[in-house]
Design an enzyme around this catalytic site. Sequence first.
Site: not given
Ligand code: PEP
Length: 259
Positions: A9, A11, A94, A96, A166, A172, A212
């Site tokens: 992703n 973003k 997601h 975010e 997640e 992040g 992460s």
């Molecule tokens: C994501 O954007 O779904 C994600 C898991 O980001 P990150 O790996 O940066 O935590």
Amino acid sequence: MKKILIAGNWKMNLNVSEASLLTKRLQDRIALHKDIEVVLIPSMLDLQPISLQIDRRKFKLAAQNAYHKDSGAFTGEVSFSMLRDLVSYCLIGHSERRHIFNETLEEVQEKVAASFRNGITPILCVGETKTERINKETNQVLEDQMQSALANITASEIESLVVAYEPVWAIGTGDFATPDQAVAAVRTIRQSIASLYGNAVSKNVRVLYGGSVNPDIASDFLKAEGVDGLLVGGASLNYAQFTDIVDAAFEVHHDLEKR
Ligand code: PEP
């Protein structure tokens, strides 16, 4: 055997030429593997040029978001029907979007339905906040997110669904879950699907871990019971790291096949 899915992703990062350069680097390095699906999730703007650049045997595309109505006076939105034939998958819910853009359970439900209606497989993202985990509400949050998102979906649609566990606190932040925490959450997610559609359907759904992920921990999650792949954010913007994560999936798959 289900295919392992590794999704990156990007973003709201990379303009068209930067996205093209990253795609070229990934295409040069990542080999074709029949049992591993690698999915790139660039910005809406980058999807079209990247669709012309990629070897579709190696990479599939996903959108980061879409609007549930098919067309109309919705300035600034892009619909699932516009994304038909361009993407195979779309991220829905997601963290975010849920937490920065206040996307509700009802909106997520409408998007899942619109995605299936347009032949695009949802990658449904679910996960608890830090406070919810501390308050021991993780299972309830996951069940609520799953049950509401999947209302009105047929059993045959569900089998192609992808769910990404997640934890919000791990996205992040560099603060990833333990593989045991992921296994427990994935079990809750599958139980939730089983309660609606039965065990056989639930087993066929692919469930990913995201939060992460980096090359050092990728294998630990890929080996965790019930985890069928990874949703990678930050590390997917770095071609060397994302390639290492895909290589880890190759190795884990190879080890599983030998057993
Ligand atoms: C994501 O954007 O779904 C994600 C898991 O980001 P990150 O790996 O940066 O935590």
